[in-house]
Design a protein around this motif. Sequence first.
Motif, short mmCIF file in Angstrom:
data_model
loop_
_atom_site.label_atom_id
_atom_site.label_comp_id
_atom_site.label_asym_id
_atom_site.label_seq_id
_atom_site.Cartn_x
_atom_site.Cartn_y
_atom_site.Cartn_z
N SER A 108 0.85 -1.20 0.00
CA SER A 108 0.00 0.00 0.00
C SER A 108 0.88 1.24 0.00
O SER A 108 0.67 2.18 -0.78
N ASP A 239 2.33 -1.88 -10.60
CA ASP A 239 2.35 -2.42 -9.24
C ASP A 239 2.77 -3.88 -9.36
O ASP A 239 1.98 -4.74 -9.73
N GLN A 242 3.19 -8.66 -6.68
CA GLN A 242 3.18 -10.12 -6.77
C GLN A 242 4.00 -10.63 -7.94
O GLN A 242 4.40 -11.79 -7.96
#
Length: 435
Positions: A108, A239, A242
Amino acid sequence: MTEDLRQAARECLIRYGGDSFDTLFVTAKGAHVTDDEGREILDFTSGQMCATVGHGHPAVVAAIEKSARTAIHMFSGMIPDVVAELGRRLADWVPRPLKRSLFVNTGSESNEAALRIAKLCTGGYEVAAMGGSWHGVTGAASTVSYASDRRGYGPGMPGVFPIPEPNAYRCPIEHCRDGCDMTCLRVGLRQFDMHSAGAPAAVIAEPVISAGGIIVPPEGYFERLKAACAERGMMLIFDEAQTAFGRLGHRTAAEQVGVTPDIMSVSKTLGGGVPLAATVTSDAIEEKAHERGFSYYTSHVSDPLPAAVGLAVLDTIERESLMARAVEMGGYLRHRLEGLQQRYEAIGDIRGRGLLLGVELVKDRESREPHHTLGAVTTARCFELGLSMNIRRRPERGSVWRIAPPLTVTREEIDQGVEILDRALNESLDELARP
Ligand SMILES: Cc1ncc(COP(=O)(O)O)c(C=O)c1O
Protein backbone atom coordinates in the motif's frame (compact mmCIF):
# COMPACT_ATOMS: atom_id res chain seq x y z
CA MET A 1 -3.33 -23.00 26.75
CA THR A 2 -4.50 -23.54 23.16
CA GLU A 3 -8.16 -22.90 23.98
CA ASP A 4 -7.15 -19.98 26.16
CA LEU A 5 -5.33 -18.29 23.28
CA ARG A 6 -8.12 -19.03 20.83
CA GLN A 7 -10.42 -17.26 23.24
CA ALA A 8 -8.00 -14.34 23.43
CA ALA A 9 -8.10 -14.15 19.62
CA ARG A 10 -11.90 -14.14 19.65
CA GLU A 11 -12.16 -11.55 22.40
CA CYS A 12 -9.17 -9.26 21.98
CA LEU A 13 -8.54 -8.90 18.25
CA ILE A 14 -10.33 -6.74 15.72
CA ARG A 15 -11.81 -8.88 12.98
CA TYR A 16 -10.33 -7.49 9.78
CA GLY A 17 -11.96 -9.58 7.07
CA GLY A 18 -10.52 -12.29 4.89
CA ASP A 19 -10.63 -15.93 5.84
CA SER A 20 -11.23 -16.91 9.41
CA PHE A 21 -10.08 -20.21 10.81
CA ASP A 22 -11.02 -21.99 14.01
CA THR A 23 -7.45 -22.77 14.98
CA LEU A 24 -4.44 -20.54 15.58
CA PHE A 25 -1.23 -20.95 13.61
CA VAL A 26 2.13 -21.66 15.09
CA THR A 27 4.89 -22.31 12.54
CA ALA A 28 5.64 -21.59 8.88
CA LYS A 29 8.44 -23.51 7.16
CA GLY A 30 9.05 -24.08 3.46
CA ALA A 31 5.68 -24.68 1.82
CA HIS A 32 3.89 -25.60 5.06
CA VAL A 33 2.26 -23.95 8.03
CA THR A 34 1.17 -25.78 11.18
CA ASP A 35 -1.71 -24.93 13.42
CA ASP A 36 -2.16 -25.21 17.17
CA GLU A 37 -3.33 -28.81 16.80
CA GLY A 38 -0.07 -29.71 15.09
CA ARG A 39 -1.75 -30.11 11.70
CA GLU A 40 0.54 -29.51 8.72
CA ILE A 41 -1.08 -27.50 5.98
CA LEU A 42 0.32 -27.04 2.49
CA ASP A 43 0.51 -23.33 1.83
CA PHE A 44 -0.43 -22.61 -1.77
CA THR A 45 -0.66 -18.87 -1.14
CA SER A 46 2.96 -18.37 0.05
CA GLY A 47 1.57 -16.67 3.14
CA GLN A 48 0.05 -13.49 1.77
CA MET A 49 1.88 -14.04 -1.56
CA CYS A 50 5.15 -12.98 0.08
CA ALA A 51 7.17 -16.11 0.87
CA THR A 52 8.37 -16.87 -2.66
CA VAL A 53 11.62 -18.35 -1.30
CA GLY A 54 9.61 -20.51 1.13
CA HIS A 55 8.78 -19.75 4.73
CA GLY A 56 11.71 -19.40 7.09
CA HIS A 57 14.38 -19.79 4.42
CA PRO A 58 17.80 -20.17 6.16
CA ALA A 59 19.17 -17.16 4.23
CA VAL A 60 16.31 -15.00 5.49
CA VAL A 61 16.75 -16.27 9.04
CA ALA A 62 20.50 -15.56 8.89
CA ALA A 63 19.89 -12.03 7.59
CA ILE A 64 17.45 -11.34 10.43
CA GLU A 65 19.84 -12.74 13.03
CA LYS A 66 22.75 -10.71 11.67
CA SER A 67 20.67 -7.57 11.47
CA ALA A 68 19.38 -8.08 15.01
CA ARG A 69 23.02 -7.95 16.14
CA THR A 70 24.01 -4.96 13.97
CA ALA A 71 20.99 -2.67 13.44
CA ILE A 72 17.25 -3.21 13.48
CA HIS A 73 16.06 0.35 13.12
CA MET A 74 17.49 3.85 12.86
CA PHE A 75 16.51 7.51 12.70
CA SER A 76 14.67 7.85 9.38
CA GLY A 77 17.08 10.52 8.14
CA MET A 78 20.05 8.14 8.42
CA ILE A 79 20.61 5.89 5.42
CA PRO A 80 21.90 2.51 6.65
CA ASP A 81 24.73 0.99 4.58
CA VAL A 82 22.60 -2.06 3.86
CA VAL A 83 19.87 0.15 2.35
CA ALA A 84 22.40 1.66 -0.05
CA GLU A 85 23.46 -1.87 -0.97
CA LEU A 86 19.89 -2.96 -1.60
CA GLY A 87 19.29 0.18 -3.68
CA ARG A 88 22.19 -0.81 -5.93
CA ARG A 89 21.08 -4.44 -6.12
CA LEU A 90 17.51 -3.49 -6.99
CA ALA A 91 18.77 -1.13 -9.70
CA ASP A 92 20.31 -4.22 -11.33
CA TRP A 93 17.02 -6.14 -11.17
CA VAL A 94 14.75 -3.57 -12.77
CA PRO A 95 14.81 -2.47 -16.41
CA ARG A 96 16.42 0.90 -17.21
CA PRO A 97 15.75 3.75 -16.93
CA LEU A 98 14.34 2.59 -13.55
CA LYS A 99 17.13 2.89 -11.03
CA ARG A 100 16.33 4.79 -7.84
CA SER A 101 14.39 3.31 -4.93
CA LEU A 102 12.57 4.46 -1.83
CA PHE A 103 12.33 1.64 0.73
CA VAL A 104 9.13 1.46 2.72
CA ASN A 105 7.21 -1.37 4.35
CA THR A 106 3.99 -2.41 2.64
CA GLY A 107 2.61 -2.61 -0.87
CA SER A 108 0.00 0.00 0.00
CA GLU A 109 2.75 2.38 1.01
CA SER A 110 4.83 1.81 -2.11
CA ASN A 111 1.76 2.73 -4.16
CA GLU A 112 1.05 5.79 -2.02
CA ALA A 113 4.61 6.95 -2.70
CA ALA A 114 4.30 6.17 -6.43
CA LEU A 115 1.10 8.20 -6.67
CA ARG A 116 2.62 11.10 -4.73
CA ILE A 117 5.60 11.16 -7.10
CA ALA A 118 3.33 11.05 -10.16
CA LYS A 119 1.16 13.87 -8.84
CA LEU A 120 4.07 16.02 -7.81
CA CYS A 121 5.89 15.60 -11.12
CA THR A 122 2.89 16.00 -13.45
CA GLY A 123 1.07 18.63 -11.40
CA GLY A 124 -2.09 16.59 -11.98
CA TYR A 125 -4.15 14.50 -9.61
CA GLU A 126 -6.31 12.24 -11.79
CA VAL A 127 -5.51 8.54 -11.76
CA ALA A 128 -6.92 5.74 -13.87
CA ALA A 129 -6.82 2.20 -12.47
CA MET A 130 -7.88 -1.21 -13.76
CA GLY A 131 -11.18 -2.78 -12.78
CA GLY A 132 -10.40 -5.70 -10.47
CA SER A 133 -7.23 -4.03 -9.17
CA TRP A 134 -5.91 -4.27 -5.64
CA HIS A 135 -3.29 -1.74 -4.64
CA GLY A 136 -3.77 -1.66 -0.89
CA VAL A 137 -5.95 -0.35 1.91
CA THR A 138 -4.42 3.03 2.73
CA GLY A 139 -6.00 6.27 1.46
CA ALA A 140 -4.94 6.66 -2.14
CA ALA A 141 -4.12 2.97 -2.65
CA SER A 142 -7.61 1.94 -1.58
CA THR A 143 -9.21 4.51 -3.87
CA VAL A 144 -7.47 2.97 -6.89
CA SER A 145 -8.48 -0.57 -5.84
CA TYR A 146 -11.57 -2.12 -7.37
CA ALA A 147 -11.31 -5.68 -6.06
CA SER A 148 -11.66 -4.64 -2.43
CA ASP A 149 -14.50 -3.38 -0.30
CA ARG A 150 -15.01 0.28 -1.04
CA ARG A 151 -18.24 0.82 0.81
CA GLY A 152 -18.57 2.47 4.18
CA TYR A 153 -15.40 4.51 4.47
CA GLY A 154 -16.52 7.82 2.98
CA PRO A 155 -15.00 9.62 0.01
CA GLY A 156 -11.69 8.46 -1.41
CA MET A 157 -9.11 10.45 -3.31
CA PRO A 158 -10.75 12.66 -5.96
CA GLY A 159 -10.09 12.14 -9.67
CA VAL A 160 -9.91 8.34 -9.75
CA PHE A 161 -11.41 6.48 -12.68
CA PRO A 162 -11.69 2.72 -13.49
CA ILE A 163 -10.64 1.29 -16.86
CA PRO A 164 -12.48 -2.01 -17.53
CA GLU A 165 -10.05 -4.87 -17.02
CA PRO A 166 -8.94 -6.98 -20.02
CA ASN A 167 -10.59 -10.20 -18.88
CA ALA A 168 -10.92 -12.44 -21.93
CA TYR A 169 -12.90 -15.10 -20.06
CA ARG A 170 -15.42 -12.72 -18.49
CA CYS A 171 -15.31 -9.53 -20.55
CA PRO A 172 -16.42 -6.63 -18.32
CA ILE A 173 -17.97 -4.76 -21.24
CA GLU A 174 -19.57 -7.97 -22.55
CA HIS A 175 -17.87 -7.65 -25.91
CA CYS A 176 -15.23 -10.38 -26.37
CA ARG A 177 -15.22 -14.06 -25.56
CA ASP A 178 -11.91 -15.88 -25.06
CA GLY A 179 -9.75 -13.31 -26.85
CA CYS A 180 -9.50 -9.71 -25.64
CA ASP A 181 -9.32 -7.26 -28.57
CA MET A 182 -8.64 -4.35 -26.19
CA THR A 183 -11.95 -2.60 -26.85
CA CYS A 184 -12.14 -2.36 -23.05
CA LEU A 185 -9.01 -0.21 -23.06
CA ARG A 186 -10.16 2.03 -25.91
CA VAL A 187 -13.57 2.57 -24.35
CA GLY A 188 -12.08 3.02 -20.88
CA LEU A 189 -9.65 5.68 -22.07
CA ARG A 190 -12.36 7.49 -23.99
CA GLN A 191 -14.51 7.53 -20.86
CA PHE A 192 -11.55 8.74 -18.84
CA ASP A 193 -11.01 11.63 -21.25
CA MET A 194 -14.68 12.53 -20.93
CA HIS A 195 -14.42 12.41 -17.15
CA SER A 196 -11.12 14.29 -16.88
CA ALA A 197 -11.02 17.78 -15.40
CA GLY A 198 -7.78 18.34 -17.29
CA ALA A 199 -5.32 17.25 -14.60
CA PRO A 200 -4.25 13.69 -15.43
CA ALA A 201 -1.39 12.26 -13.36
CA ALA A 202 -1.08 8.49 -13.71
CA VAL A 203 -2.37 5.11 -14.71
CA ILE A 204 -1.68 2.38 -12.19
CA ALA A 205 -1.85 -1.28 -13.19
CA GLU A 206 -0.85 -4.73 -12.01
CA PRO A 207 0.83 -6.54 -14.94
CA VAL A 208 -1.20 -9.60 -13.92
CA ILE A 209 -4.38 -8.49 -12.18
CA SER A 210 -4.20 -10.82 -9.25
CA ALA A 211 -6.94 -10.21 -6.68
CA GLY A 212 -9.30 -9.48 -9.58
CA GLY A 213 -8.96 -13.13 -10.64
CA ILE A 214 -5.49 -13.65 -12.19
CA ILE A 215 -6.20 -11.72 -15.35
CA VAL A 216 -3.36 -11.72 -17.86
CA PRO A 217 -3.73 -8.79 -20.30
CA PRO A 218 -3.31 -9.67 -23.99
CA GLU A 219 -0.07 -9.15 -25.85
CA GLY A 220 0.47 -5.55 -26.80
CA TYR A 221 -1.83 -4.24 -24.04
CA PHE A 222 0.87 -2.48 -22.05
CA GLU A 223 2.47 -0.92 -25.14
CA ARG A 224 -0.89 0.65 -25.88
CA LEU A 225 -1.38 1.69 -22.30
CA LYS A 226 2.05 3.27 -22.19
CA ALA A 227 1.38 5.16 -25.42
CA ALA A 228 -1.97 6.33 -24.02
CA CYS A 229 -0.19 7.62 -20.91
CA ALA A 230 2.39 9.48 -22.99
CA GLU A 231 -0.36 11.10 -25.11
CA ARG A 232 -2.02 12.41 -21.96
CA GLY A 233 1.11 13.38 -20.02
CA MET A 234 0.39 10.67 -17.45
CA MET A 235 2.89 8.42 -15.72
CA LEU A 236 2.52 4.67 -16.00
CA ILE A 237 2.87 2.90 -12.66
CA PHE A 238 3.31 -0.86 -12.55
CA ASP A 239 2.35 -2.42 -9.24
CA GLU A 240 4.58 -5.49 -9.19
CA ALA A 241 3.75 -6.55 -5.62
CA GLN A 242 3.18 -10.12 -6.77
CA THR A 243 4.82 -10.26 -10.18
CA ALA A 244 8.37 -9.07 -9.46
CA PHE A 245 11.29 -11.25 -8.42
CA GLY A 246 10.65 -14.56 -10.02
CA ARG A 247 7.06 -15.70 -9.64
CA LEU A 248 6.42 -15.25 -13.37
CA GLY A 249 9.81 -16.69 -14.29
CA HIS A 250 11.32 -13.24 -14.84
CA ARG A 251 12.96 -10.57 -12.76
CA THR A 252 9.95 -8.34 -13.28
CA ALA A 253 6.77 -8.47 -15.34
CA ALA A 254 7.97 -5.27 -17.01
CA GLU A 255 10.92 -7.25 -18.36
CA GLN A 256 8.58 -10.01 -19.49
CA VAL A 257 6.10 -7.77 -21.33
CA GLY A 258 8.87 -5.52 -22.66
CA VAL A 259 7.33 -2.32 -21.33
CA THR A 260 9.08 -0.20 -18.72
CA PRO A 261 6.79 1.93 -16.58
CA ASP A 262 7.72 5.38 -15.26
CA ILE A 263 7.39 4.12 -11.72
CA MET A 264 7.36 0.57 -10.37
CA SER A 265 6.21 -0.46 -6.95
CA VAL A 266 7.41 -3.74 -5.50
CA SER A 267 6.61 -5.23 -2.14
CA LYS A 268 5.46 -8.68 -1.02
CA THR A 269 7.98 -10.77 -2.95
CA LEU A 270 10.95 -8.57 -2.00
CA GLY A 271 10.66 -9.10 1.74
CA GLY A 272 10.24 -12.87 1.76
CA GLY A 273 7.77 -12.45 4.63
CA VAL A 274 9.06 -9.37 6.42
CA PRO A 275 7.51 -5.96 5.67
CA LEU A 276 9.60 -4.49 2.85
CA ALA A 277 8.48 -2.57 -0.20
CA ALA A 278 10.00 -0.12 -2.63
CA THR A 279 8.98 2.54 -5.08
CA VAL A 280 11.40 2.60 -7.99
CA THR A 281 11.78 5.26 -10.65
CA SER A 282 14.25 6.85 -13.06
CA ASP A 283 16.94 9.46 -12.41
CA ALA A 284 14.92 12.04 -14.33
CA ILE A 285 11.70 11.53 -12.39
CA GLU A 286 13.52 11.35 -9.05
CA GLU A 287 15.31 14.60 -9.89
CA LYS A 288 12.07 16.35 -10.74
CA ALA A 289 10.33 15.04 -7.61
CA HIS A 290 13.28 16.14 -5.48
CA GLU A 291 13.29 19.63 -7.04
CA ARG A 292 9.63 19.91 -6.16
CA GLY A 293 10.23 18.95 -2.55
CA PHE A 294 9.22 15.29 -2.53
CA SER A 295 8.90 13.88 0.96
CA TYR A 296 7.85 10.50 2.24
CA TYR A 297 9.15 10.38 5.75
CA THR A 298 7.81 7.52 7.86
CA SER A 299 9.04 5.83 11.05
CA HIS A 300 10.29 2.82 9.12
CA VAL A 301 11.46 4.28 5.81
CA SER A 302 14.96 2.91 4.99
CA ASP A 303 14.99 0.50 7.94
CA PRO A 304 18.07 -1.75 7.97
CA LEU A 305 16.55 -5.09 9.03
CA PRO A 306 14.07 -5.50 6.17
CA ALA A 307 16.71 -4.26 3.71
CA ALA A 308 19.09 -7.01 4.85
CA VAL A 309 16.31 -9.52 4.27
CA GLY A 310 15.60 -8.06 0.81
CA LEU A 311 19.23 -8.66 -0.16
CA ALA A 312 19.01 -12.25 1.12
CA VAL A 313 15.81 -12.82 -0.88
CA LEU A 314 17.34 -11.55 -4.14
CA ASP A 315 20.50 -13.61 -3.52
CA THR A 316 18.41 -16.72 -2.86
CA ILE A 317 16.35 -16.30 -6.02
CA GLU A 318 19.55 -16.17 -8.06
CA ARG A 319 21.51 -18.80 -6.17
CA GLU A 320 18.69 -21.35 -6.26
CA SER A 321 17.63 -20.47 -9.85
CA LEU A 322 14.11 -19.84 -8.63
CA MET A 323 13.03 -17.99 -11.78
CA ALA A 324 13.68 -21.08 -13.88
CA ARG A 325 12.02 -23.14 -11.18
CA ALA A 326 8.88 -20.97 -11.31
CA VAL A 327 8.60 -21.76 -15.02
CA GLU A 328 9.22 -25.48 -14.53
CA MET A 329 6.97 -25.95 -11.49
CA GLY A 330 4.37 -23.55 -12.89
CA GLY A 331 4.22 -25.66 -16.06
CA TYR A 332 3.87 -28.84 -14.04
CA LEU A 333 1.15 -27.38 -11.79
CA ARG A 334 -0.77 -26.08 -14.80
CA HIS A 335 -0.52 -29.48 -16.46
CA ARG A 336 -1.91 -31.18 -13.33
CA LEU A 337 -4.72 -28.59 -13.09
CA GLU A 338 -5.58 -29.11 -16.76
CA GLY A 339 -5.91 -32.80 -15.95
CA LEU A 340 -8.55 -31.87 -13.37
CA GLN A 341 -10.24 -29.55 -15.86
CA GLN A 342 -10.77 -32.48 -18.21
CA ARG A 343 -12.67 -34.26 -15.45
CA TYR A 344 -14.59 -31.39 -13.87
CA GLU A 345 -17.03 -29.31 -15.95
CA ALA A 346 -16.95 -26.79 -13.09
CA ILE A 347 -13.39 -25.77 -13.93
CA GLY A 348 -14.12 -23.21 -16.62
CA ASP A 349 -10.72 -21.61 -17.08
CA ILE A 350 -7.11 -21.98 -16.04
CA ARG A 351 -4.86 -19.01 -16.58
CA GLY A 352 -1.82 -17.18 -15.28
CA ARG A 353 1.90 -17.20 -15.73
CA GLY A 354 4.71 -19.07 -14.01
CA LEU A 355 3.65 -19.95 -10.48
CA LEU A 356 0.83 -17.41 -10.37
CA LEU A 357 -2.17 -19.38 -11.56
CA GLY A 358 -5.92 -18.89 -11.48
CA VAL A 359 -8.65 -21.51 -11.69
CA GLU A 360 -12.14 -20.18 -12.38
CA LEU A 361 -15.20 -22.14 -11.26
CA VAL A 362 -18.44 -22.03 -13.23
CA LYS A 363 -21.85 -23.69 -13.09
CA ASP A 364 -21.48 -24.69 -16.73
CA ARG A 365 -18.92 -23.88 -19.36
CA GLU A 366 -21.38 -22.42 -21.86
CA SER A 367 -23.09 -19.82 -19.64
CA ARG A 368 -19.97 -19.34 -17.46
CA GLU A 369 -22.20 -18.47 -14.54
CA PRO A 370 -19.83 -18.15 -11.54
CA HIS A 371 -20.06 -21.03 -9.05
CA HIS A 372 -19.48 -19.10 -5.83
CA THR A 373 -20.94 -21.79 -3.57
CA LEU A 374 -18.69 -24.49 -4.97
CA GLY A 375 -15.73 -22.16 -4.51
CA ALA A 376 -16.55 -21.57 -0.85
CA VAL A 377 -17.34 -25.20 -0.01
CA THR A 378 -14.32 -26.63 -1.82
CA THR A 379 -11.90 -24.10 -0.34
CA ALA A 380 -13.10 -25.02 3.15
CA ARG A 381 -12.84 -28.75 2.36
CA CYS A 382 -9.30 -28.28 0.96
CA PHE A 383 -8.32 -26.67 4.21
CA GLU A 384 -9.75 -29.55 6.26
CA LEU A 385 -7.73 -31.91 4.08
CA GLY A 386 -4.53 -29.91 4.55
CA LEU A 387 -4.33 -27.43 1.67
CA SER A 388 -4.60 -23.68 2.05
CA MET A 389 -5.79 -21.89 -1.07
CA ASN A 390 -7.16 -18.46 -1.62
CA ILE A 391 -10.44 -18.00 -3.46
CA ARG A 392 -11.27 -14.65 -4.98
CA ARG A 393 -15.05 -14.33 -4.97
CA ARG A 394 -16.93 -11.18 -5.74
CA PRO A 395 -20.46 -10.80 -7.00
CA GLU A 396 -19.38 -8.76 -10.02
CA ARG A 397 -16.74 -11.30 -11.06
CA GLY A 398 -16.17 -15.06 -11.02
CA SER A 399 -14.94 -17.40 -8.31
CA VAL A 400 -11.26 -17.88 -8.93
CA TRP A 401 -8.68 -19.78 -6.93
CA ARG A 402 -5.41 -17.98 -6.80
CA ILE A 403 -2.73 -20.63 -6.63
CA ALA A 404 0.74 -19.38 -5.82
CA PRO A 405 2.93 -21.74 -3.81
CA PRO A 406 6.50 -20.76 -2.91
CA LEU A 407 8.88 -21.06 -5.88
CA THR A 408 10.74 -23.71 -3.87
CA VAL A 409 7.71 -26.02 -4.00
CA THR A 410 8.52 -29.62 -4.99
CA ARG A 411 6.75 -31.87 -7.50
CA GLU A 412 5.64 -34.07 -4.63
CA GLU A 413 4.06 -31.09 -2.86
CA ILE A 414 2.29 -30.09 -6.08
CA ASP A 415 1.02 -33.66 -6.50
CA GLN A 416 -0.16 -33.68 -2.92
CA GLY A 417 -1.96 -30.33 -3.34
CA VAL A 418 -3.65 -31.37 -6.59
CA GLU A 419 -4.77 -34.65 -5.04
CA ILE A 420 -6.36 -32.77 -2.14
CA LEU A 421 -8.04 -30.39 -4.58
CA ASP A 422 -9.33 -33.32 -6.62
CA ARG A 423 -10.81 -35.01 -3.56
CA ALA A 424 -12.26 -31.75 -2.21
CA LEU A 425 -13.89 -30.93 -5.55
CA ASN A 426 -15.34 -34.40 -5.81
CA GLU A 427 -16.77 -34.36 -2.30
CA SER A 428 -18.05 -30.78 -2.58
CA LEU A 429 -19.86 -31.45 -5.87
CA ASP A 430 -21.45 -34.54 -4.29
CA GLU A 431 -22.50 -32.53 -1.26
CA LEU A 432 -24.02 -29.75 -3.39
CA ALA A 433 -25.87 -32.28 -5.56
CA ARG A 434 -27.62 -33.76 -2.51
CA PRO A 435 -31.24 -32.65 -2.18
C1 LIG B 1 -0.91 -6.09 -6.36
C2 LIG B 1 -0.95 -5.60 -4.94
N1 LIG B 1 -0.54 -4.37 -4.67
C3 LIG B 1 -0.54 -3.88 -3.41
C4 LIG B 1 -1.00 -4.65 -2.36
C5 LIG B 1 -1.01 -4.09 -0.99
O1 LIG B 1 0.07 -4.55 -0.29
P1 LIG B 1 0.07 -4.52 1.30
O2 LIG B 1 -1.02 -5.43 1.74
O3 LIG B 1 1.45 -5.00 1.65
O4 LIG B 1 -0.16 -3.12 1.73
C6 LIG B 1 -1.42 -5.94 -2.60
C7 LIG B 1 -1.88 -6.76 -1.47
O5 LIG B 1 -2.45 -7.81 -1.57
C8 LIG B 1 -1.41 -6.43 -3.92
O6 LIG B 1 -1.82 -7.67 -4.21
